[in-house]
Structures are given as C-alpha cells and as structure tokens.
Scaffold this active site. Structure first.
Site, PDB file in Angstrom:
ATOM      1  CG  ASP A 151     -24.519  21.989  22.364  1.00 48.92           C
ATOM      2  OD1 ASP A 151     -25.077  22.010  21.266  1.00 48.92           O
ATOM      3  OD2 ASP A 151     -24.185  23.021  22.978  1.00 48.92           O
ATOM      4  CG  ASP A 218     -26.214  28.716  19.790  1.00 47.51           C
ATOM      5  OD1 ASP A 218     -26.858  27.657  19.724  1.00 47.51           O
ATOM      6  OD2 ASP A 218     -25.035  28.774  20.185  1.00 47.51           O
TER       7      ASP A 218
END
Ligand code: GLA
Length: 551
Positions: A151, A218
């Site tokens: 990430d 996201d």
C-alpha cells in the site's frame, strides 16, 4: 532464484516488453478474499480462518478464489529486536507460520499486506516497510506467504496518511524497492501493488514490476464508486495483459451496498476488464446474502475474467445522455464478449448493431447472466436492459464482415483549423505526445468552444466520430465524494442541439490521448458541416486533440 520465477520472468518480459524486476506473476487475474471491505483494519485470526474455511466450504476455492489476504491491522506496534514485523498476538494468537499452515492446509494461498511508507494505512502507529523492505520480504517468505499487497500510506511522514500530491506518493521507487526485495527471497510471492494510481503513467511502471496494480482510490460502498472506477480503468487496456492486471479494487458484492442488479453490473464490469476478483464480503451466511454469494460464484462470469487470452474489454461506444456504454473485447477461441452497461437507474431499450459496431456479420450468442443461448444473431439488435443492468453477451462462431464497420473519412485537428472562443487555447505538447496531432486545445470551460467550420460528410445523417481527447483529472481526493473521473463537452452539428458527452480518463498523464467513439447526428452531405465542441456545466471539458469522421 527458483526456476519457476525465472521462467515466469521470461514470459512476463515477452508479454509486457518491459524488464525492471523479476516477479512471480499469476497467469490470470488473481482471485481471493480480503478482510478490508468488511472488517476494515480489525481482522483477527478467527475471522481469517473462518473466511478461509468458508472459501472452501462454500465452493469458492474450487472456482478459483484462492488468495486469503489479511489486510491492515495484523501486526503489532513494535518490530522485534532484529527489526522484524510481528503479528499482534492478541488478535492473532498464532499468526506467522501456523496461520500459513492452516491456510495452505485448505489448499489456499497466504496473502500478506504492508505498505511502502512510514506507517500502515488505517493506523496511527503500526510500522510499514519503508527502510525494512528486505527484512519484511524475508519475513513474508519465512512465514510461507504467497502474495503481498503493498500500500501507499504515510509516504512523507507519520502524520499525513493519504497523500495524493507529494513526489513520494507518486514515485515508483518504493514499489520497485519492494519488488526487488521480493525477488531476492527464496519463495515465489505474487506482488499486488496498491498505489491507487497516484501520479502519472502508473500502468507503465507498475505493470513492469507487479502482477496487479490498483489504478484507483478505494472503492466505496455506493453505486457511484462503480462509475468512478469504471471511468478510470478505461485506458488501462494498454497495460493489462497475461501476467499484469489493472486492479479495480476489492468487490463490494455482498456488503448490502448495491442492489442485486448493481452487484451483477459491478462483478461483470470487473470481470471483463480482467481485474483481480477479491471478495470483500464476510463469507458467513447470516452476514452476506445468498443471492450475492451466487453472483460471486457465477462460473460463467468468472470464466470471462479468467480467460487465458487475458485481454480486457474496451469501451467502444458511449451514449452519455442515453446513459449507456458498450464495452467489447476478444476472448480465447476467437470469441468476443460484449458488455452493454445501463448506467440509468431505469429500464431502457438500446440498439446494438453487430456489423457497424464490431464488424460481425453473424455469431452464436449467449446471454451470460441469463445463462441462455440466444441462437444466431446478425445485424441490428434491440436489447431490453433493466436499470443498472450490465448485459453480458458472448459471441462465438463469429463470421466477420470487414466492410460493415464505418471507414475513416477525414481527420480534423483542434489546434489548427478550428476556431477557438472563450478561454479555449492551444497547448503545446512534448515530442510524441498528444497524438496524433502533437498539440491540443485546453481550457474548454463553459462558455468556450472549438468550432470546426468545414467538416466533410459523403451523406447526411448520423456519423461516428472518434474523438481524440485528454482527461487526466483523476479522482483521488474526491473519490469518496462525487469524483467521477469524467469531464464533459457538448457536441453540436450545423446548429443542432448541443449533446453532452462524458469523457473518461484518457491515459497516463495530460498528454496521453484517448479516443472516445460517439455517434453524432445532424450532418449534411458536403464539405461545410460545422461541428462545435463546447464547455458544459460549471467545469472545464477534456482537452481536445481532434476527431476522425467515420462513414
Ligand atoms: C488503503 C488501500 C485499501 C486498504 C486500506 C487499509 O486505503 O487502498 O485497499 O488496504 O488502505 O487501511
């Protein structure tokens, strides 16, 4: 280096023609389960085990859902005396090798999660891998890990978690460092990059080092995030291929966020784009509706995703005011997939001409969601779509007709020959950019226009226009609001009604052209058609490179 890795590396180089680091690639988009969409950053060993077990018990493992990824929240605050990450033993009493053995014992794959910054996403104190890449890659290997989702939080310090602007957040370097670290350990690990598409040309660098890469911020528990991510994935067909897959994010099917029709749309759109398919729902009958689980378990849709050709479908037509798209792509065995996407939340009838759209004279068709053979289709079709339905057709026994697609009949460059009004202005572009013109017109704000005064048409009526545009206003900070990854322009011909078109993301930066094919009415036979592209609403349109007329 294990031999399978070298072999895979060789294959990956052939397909992507880039060689930055060796990686173990999956040969189809990876499928699995990830804890984040439902459990957020609060997973426990019990949760992971129960969902892994359910993947097997409910038949998902047999369908290909193998990667069990524990997302954020698995580690303790402190590294050990040798600098190694530690499982949080309150949440994961065994963790490590033991959890891996449990997951492997089920025939599944053990997925790890970390990040390239100072701290982990969703935390204020959990350590991430910056500066510890080799140690962490070794730990993931020692624990028996099969994949790493990596990430992009806290890229500059321990304060700002989500940063879309800094050089660090946009840089490939940290992802390349971890790629090299994974490459150096003696275990095959799939690398799932989760950089969110920050910066420019993410598809180019990420496809070179990861078997998948997140290209958007996201997903969010609302229908509008399906529109947002779909508009952002449009140009990624350039990079998605066998072994390298643009990742549209974990699925929200089964989270009670969408209607069943919308869940089918979401799942189908991800499938035909060759996105990895990560179940985000809890696999517990009392928590996830059975109808949603059935969608996730639709073997025919999964087969579209896992098709060995690995070619994503492409947006081939958009009808913005009518609110539908047509997507199409090749499948193995000379088959085609067509996705007709009804963005309108009401049913409508749409026309689809197999000849002019795809050069198909006739084909056997199957309606995938209906699981019904439709017999042989040829020519113009009329399709009924429910609100927010994605109809998926697979064509086989395709008979082509090369002359039924409209042919190029003239190109018009915006930066030369058109009249600019309002704020619209020519912008120079670097060498080999803003193709094919090498220049573009930008600042097409409301009240601004680009007018082409002498556009030729052999016949009167509707023409197909291939509009070359540039839009790189990617929705990152706006992702949870109304960021849509679109910019709008209207087009009117010979003084006719100005019709709106929503342009998706075009490429990897503000000089990478995309083409949107639109059908525009109002042409007269002759060389004096006036075509006006104008700003719309309250925001600027995409930059305009030019357009091609097809007849
Ligand atoms: C980022 C990622 C998500 C998830 C969260 C965890 O936002 O993009 O997929 O891993 O972090 O906090």
């Amino acid at each position: 280096m294990p031999s399978s890795r070298s072999a895979f590396y060789a294959a990956a180089v052939v397909v992507t023609q880039v060689a930055v680091a060796a990686n173990v690639r999956t040969t189809t988009p990876h499928m699995g389960w990830n804890s984040y969409n439902y459990y957020s950053c609060n997973p426990t060993e019990e949760i992971i085990k129960a969902n892994a077990q359910a993947l097997v018990d409910l038949g998902f493992a047999d369908l290909g859902y193998k990667h069990v990824t524990t997302d954020c929240g698995w580690m303790s605050r402190d590294r050990d005396s040798e600098g190694r990450l530690q499982f949080n033993t309150t949440l994961f009493p065994s963790g490590g090798v033991a959890l891996g053995e449990f997951i492997h014992g089920l025939g599944l794959k053990y997925g790890f999660y970390s990040g390239g910054g100072y701290l982990q996403c969703g935390s204020t104190d959990l350590p991430a891998s910056l500066g510890y890449e080799e140690i962490d890659a070794q730990s993931f290997a020692d624990w028996g890990g099969d994949s790493l989702k990596y990430d992009n939080c806290y890229p500059t310090d321990k304060v700002l978690m989500a940063d879309y602007d800094s050089a660090e957040a946009a840089s490939p370097a940290r992802f390349q460092t971890m790629a090299a670290a994974l490459d150096a350990v003696d275990r095959d690990i799939n690398y799932f990059i989760c950089q969110w598409g920050v910066g420019t040309n993410v598809g180019a660098w990420a496809s070179a080092i990861g078997t998948s890469w997140r290209m958007s911020n996201d997903i969010y528990n609302a229908w509008r995030s399906i529109w947002r991510i779909t508009n952002q994935v449009v140009p990624y067909y350039k990079y998605t291929t066998v072994g390298a897959y643009a990742d549209m994010d974990m699925l929200i099917v089964g989270l009670n966020a969408l209607s069943l029709e919308e869940e089918r749309f979401h799942f189908g759109m991800w499938a035909i784009n060759k996105s990895p398919l990560g179940i985000g729902a809890p696999l517990e009958p009392s928590l996830a509706p059975q109808d949603s689980l059935n969608i996730l378990g639709n073997a025919e849709v999964i087969a579209l995703n896992q098709d060995p050709l690995g070619e994503p479908a492409r947006l081939v037509r958009r009808f913005t005011e009518e609110e539908y798209d047509i997507w199409a792509g090749n499948l193995s065995n000379s088959r085609l997939v067509i996705g007709i996407a009804n963005w309108r939340n009401a049913s409508q009838t749409v026309a689809l001409d197999l000849g002019s759209l795809l050069g198909v004279a006739s084909a056997s068709a199957r309606d995938v969601w209906a699981a019904a053979d439709l017999g042989t289709l040829s020519g113009a079709q009329t399709l009924q779509l429910a609100g927010h339905e994605l109809k998926l057709l697979v064509l086989s026994n395709v008979v082509s007709s090369s002359d039924s697609k409209p042919q190029a009949a003239g190109y018009y460059t915006a930066a030369s020959g058109a009249t600019l009004s309002g704020q619209a202005a020519v912008a120079g572009c670097g060498a080999n950019t803003c193709l094919p013109a090498g220049q573009k017109v930008g600042d097409i704000y409301p009240g601004s226009a680009v007018t082409f005064g002498s556009v030729s048409a052999a016949t009167a009526g509707t023409k197909l226009l291939g509009v070359d545009f540039i839009n790189y206003e990617i929705a990152l900070a706006t992702a949870w609001d109304w960021g849509s990854n679109t910019r709008n322009l209207t087009v009117s011909v010979n003084g006719g009604a100005a019709k709106r078109w929503a342009f998706p993301i075009s490429g990897g930066d503000w000089s990478d052209t995309g083409r949107l094919e639109i059908e525009v009415d109002g042409f007269e036979a002759g060389s004096q058609n006036e075509v006006v592209f104008a700003g719309f609403g309250s925001n600027p349109g995409p930059d305009l490179v030019g357009f091609e007329v097809f007849e």
